[in-house]
Design an enzyme around this catalytic site. Structure first.
Site, mmCIF file in Angstrom:
data_model
loop_
_atom_site.group_PDB
_atom_site.id
_atom_site.type_symbol
_atom_site.label_atom_id
_atom_site.label_comp_id
_atom_site.label_asym_id
_atom_site.label_seq_id
_atom_site.Cartn_x
_atom_site.Cartn_y
_atom_site.Cartn_z
ATOM 1 N N ASP A 187 0.790 -1.100 0.019
ATOM 2 C CA ASP A 187 0.027 0.048 -0.070
ATOM 3 C C ASP A 187 1.031 1.262 -0.070
ATOM 4 O OD1 ASP A 187 -2.619 -1.578 0.421
ATOM 5 O OD2 ASP A 187 -1.232 -2.178 2.176
ATOM 6 N N HIS A 215 -4.802 -3.275 6.695
ATOM 7 C CA HIS A 215 -4.457 -3.588 4.992
ATOM 8 C C HIS A 215 -5.917 -3.767 4.488
ATOM 9 C CE1 HIS A 215 -3.058 -5.128 1.351
ATOM 10 N NE2 HIS A 215 -3.651 -6.220 1.488
HETATM 11 P P1 NAX Z 1 -2.960 -18.055 -3.878
HETATM 12 O O1 NAX Z 1 -4.459 -18.620 -3.701
HETATM 13 O O2 NAX Z 1 -2.461 -17.952 -5.345
HETATM 14 O O3 NAX Z 1 -1.941 -18.891 -2.960
HETATM 15 C C1 NAX Z 1 -2.159 -19.196 -1.573
HETATM 16 C C2 NAX Z 1 -1.546 -20.285 -1.357
HETATM 17 O O4 NAX Z 1 -1.314 -20.676 -0.048
HETATM 18 C C3 NAX Z 1 -2.053 -21.482 -2.450
HETATM 19 O O5 NAX Z 1 -1.143 -22.176 -2.685
HETATM 20 C C4 NAX Z 1 -2.576 -22.409 -0.937
HETATM 21 O O6 NAX Z 1 -2.486 -23.767 -1.402
HETATM 22 C C5 NAX Z 1 -1.682 -22.151 -0.002
HETATM 23 N N1 NAX Z 1 -2.197 -22.097 1.459
HETATM 24 C C6 NAX Z 1 -3.437 -22.407 1.845
HETATM 25 N N2 NAX Z 1 -3.718 -22.767 2.947
HETATM 26 C C7 NAX Z 1 -2.324 -22.893 3.521
HETATM 27 C C8 NAX Z 1 -1.727 -23.304 4.732
HETATM 28 N N3 NAX Z 1 -2.507 -23.638 5.726
HETATM 29 N N4 NAX Z 1 -0.474 -23.699 4.794
HETATM 30 C C9 NAX Z 1 0.284 -23.133 3.769
HETATM 31 N N5 NAX Z 1 -0.162 -22.811 2.440
HETATM 32 C C10 NAX Z 1 -1.502 -22.619 2.389
HETATM 33 O O7 NAX Z 1 -3.020 -16.450 -3.123
HETATM 34 P P2 NAX Z 1 -2.221 -15.303 -3.377
HETATM 35 O O8 NAX Z 1 -2.422 -14.554 -4.692
HETATM 36 O O9 NAX Z 1 -0.558 -15.756 -3.535
HETATM 37 O O10 NAX Z 1 -2.132 -14.379 -2.146
HETATM 38 C C11 NAX Z 1 -1.798 -14.927 -0.979
HETATM 39 C C12 NAX Z 1 -2.418 -14.074 0.461
HETATM 40 O O11 NAX Z 1 -1.806 -12.713 0.282
HETATM 41 C C13 NAX Z 1 -3.902 -14.016 0.126
HETATM 42 O O12 NAX Z 1 -4.453 -14.298 1.460
HETATM 43 C C14 NAX Z 1 -4.211 -12.674 -0.231
HETATM 44 O O13 NAX Z 1 -5.712 -11.973 0.238
HETATM 45 C C15 NAX Z 1 -3.084 -12.014 0.253
HETATM 46 N N6 NAX Z 1 -2.588 -10.600 -0.319
HETATM 47 C C16 NAX Z 1 -1.988 -9.714 0.513
HETATM 48 C C17 NAX Z 1 -1.588 -8.360 0.420
HETATM 49 C C18 NAX Z 1 -0.827 -7.465 1.399
HETATM 50 O O14 NAX Z 1 -0.505 -6.447 0.938
HETATM 51 N N7 NAX Z 1 -0.869 -7.920 2.656
HETATM 52 C C19 NAX Z 1 -1.428 -8.072 -1.185
HETATM 53 C C20 NAX Z 1 -1.744 -9.268 -2.168
HETATM 54 C C21 NAX Z 1 -2.543 -10.300 -1.668
HETATM 55 O O15 NAX Z 1 -3.969 -9.829 -1.718
#
Ligand code: NAX
Length: 359
Positions: A187, A215
């Site tokens: 952000d 966030h």
């Molecule tokens: P994806 O859905 O592509 O990847 C998430 C990964 O986490 C998947 O491979 C899934 O299998 C894995 N996962 C699920 N449960 C798990 C567990 N218990 N242990 C280990 N791995 C697990 O999401 P992606 O686009 O990579 O985003 C990841 C996270 O970042 C989301 O929660 C998203 O909302 C968050 N974000 C946060 C941002 C920030 O600035 N703080 C910005 C970007 C993003 O939106």
């Protein structure tokens, strides 16, 4: 040569993970001459994809990448890690209530915190602190053969990032609270980007914007103390933009809603910018912020700026010797005060919701 630093990336088979691990292996997070060992965790349905990522890391032949652990076992993933980037989480799916998403993520972060606490092995090079049962450590090599521990560095990326970090903190009480943060640097970087686009100036000449709070779309991107480097010295952003209406409305909503705009355009949420910002967050935390520059980090509130204690809230921070400190004494006008309070209010509600999911 330097001792390798072990970096854990959870959710490593996901979108952000795929963008992040090559950055870590290239030295963007910890420096181009700092050897790293990557620990990648994901869940069993993603195990095959995770192995594919590992294959690509091998194929890329990164000179500073000294090893890769790819696993679905949280204990194996956490063993001996120095820096942890928590990207794994349960995404909000269509038709899901906020409470359902919260509940899934709270249980993931509770379990991962406890697993870290109970199972990770102390680093054998650290003799004094390992007795205390701290798990994640950051080891620095000074000279040729002496080490000191600068504690663990954890950043939570997965949403709801602030509240997931709070749960992690609560359930890993032996990790100092100063070591658990959440990512709001994306952000912050978005705000820098918007100002530089507006002024048609280099983004590297803009500094000291602030993201306050959550966030989420209640975050408050604040330019009241931000400056731009010009040929005639540093100038306040407000003076150069000279359009308070834009700064107080469209600029704020553009930054707040940028994640949604990316999803609309790309059909996937931000990934390369999130990964890059996570590298910025850790790099500044570990290696320090430049003199006269602050960055935004979600950290445990000590009550600064009358933000309630006990929330993970994004503040302006400077970092030195692996420690962040909140920038003090900035003036907060009435407009800003309301926005700081509004996002604090949302975080308090999230905290209550998270705790209701635990019981
Ligand atoms: P994806 O859905 O592509 O990847 C998430 C990964 O986490 C998947 O491979 C899934 O299998 C894995 N996962 C699920 N449960 C798990 C567990 N218990 N242990 C280990 N791995 C697990 O999401 P992606 O686009 O990579 O985003 C990841 C996270 O970042 C989301 O929660 C998203 O909302 C968050 N974000 C946060 C941002 C920030 O600035 N703080 C910005 C970007 C993003 O939106």
């Amino acid at each position: 040569s330097k001792e390798a630093i072990r970096v854990l990336v959870t959710g490593a088979a996901g979108q952000i993970g795929y963008a992040l691990v090559p950055m870590v292996a290239r030295g963007i997070m910890l420096g181009p001459d700092q050897p790293v060992i990557l620990h990648m965790l994901d869940i069993p349905p993603a195990a095959e994809a995770l192995n594919g990522v590992k294959m690509e890391l091998v194929d890329a032949a990164f000179p500073i990448l000294k090893g890769v652990v790819a696993t679905t076992d949280v204990v194996e993933a956490c063993t001996g890690v120095n820096v942890a980037v928590m990207v794994g989480g349960f995404p909000r799916k269509e038709g899901m209530e906020r409470k359902d998403v919260m509940s899934k993520n709270v249980s993931i972060y509770k379990a991962q915190a406890s697993a870290l606490e109970k199972h990770a092995a102390p680093n054998c090079k650290v003799t004094t602190h390992q007795l205390h049962g701290f798990l994640l450590r950051f080891i620095c090599l000074i000279g040729s053969n002496s080490y000191f521990a600068i504690r663990s560095q954890v950043v939570v990326v997965a949403n709801p990032a602030n509240t997931n970090a709070l749960i992690l903190k609560e359930y890993a009480p032996s990790i100092p609270e100063k070591n658990i943060t959440c990512l709001t640097r994306l952000d912050h970087n978005r705000a820098l980007g918007q100002i530089s686009e507006r002024l048609k100036l280099q983004v590297s000449d803009v500094k000291n914007v602030i993201i306050w709070g959550n966030h989420s779309s209640t975050q408050y991107p604040d330019v009241n103390h931000a400056t731009v480097k010009t040929s005639s010295g540093e100038k306040p952003v407000r003076q150069l933009v000279a359009d308070d209406t834009w700064l107080n409305s469209e600029f704020i909503t553009t930054v707040q809603q940028r994640g949604a705009a990316i999803i609309k355009a790309r059909k996937f949420s931000s990934a390369l910018s999130a990964a890059s910002s996570a590298c910025d967050h850790i790099r500044n935390w570990v290696l320090g912020t430049p003199e006269g520059t602050w960055v935004s980090m979600g950290v445990y509130s000590d009550g600064s700026y009358n933000v309630p204690k006990g929330l993970i809230y994004s503040f302006p921070v400077t970092c030195k010797n692996g420690e962040w400190s909140i920038v003090q004494g900035l003036s907060i006008d009435e407009f800003s005060r309301k926005k700081l309070d509004l996002t604090a209010q949302e975080l308090s509600e999230e905290k209550t919701l998270a705790y209701s999911c635990l019981s």
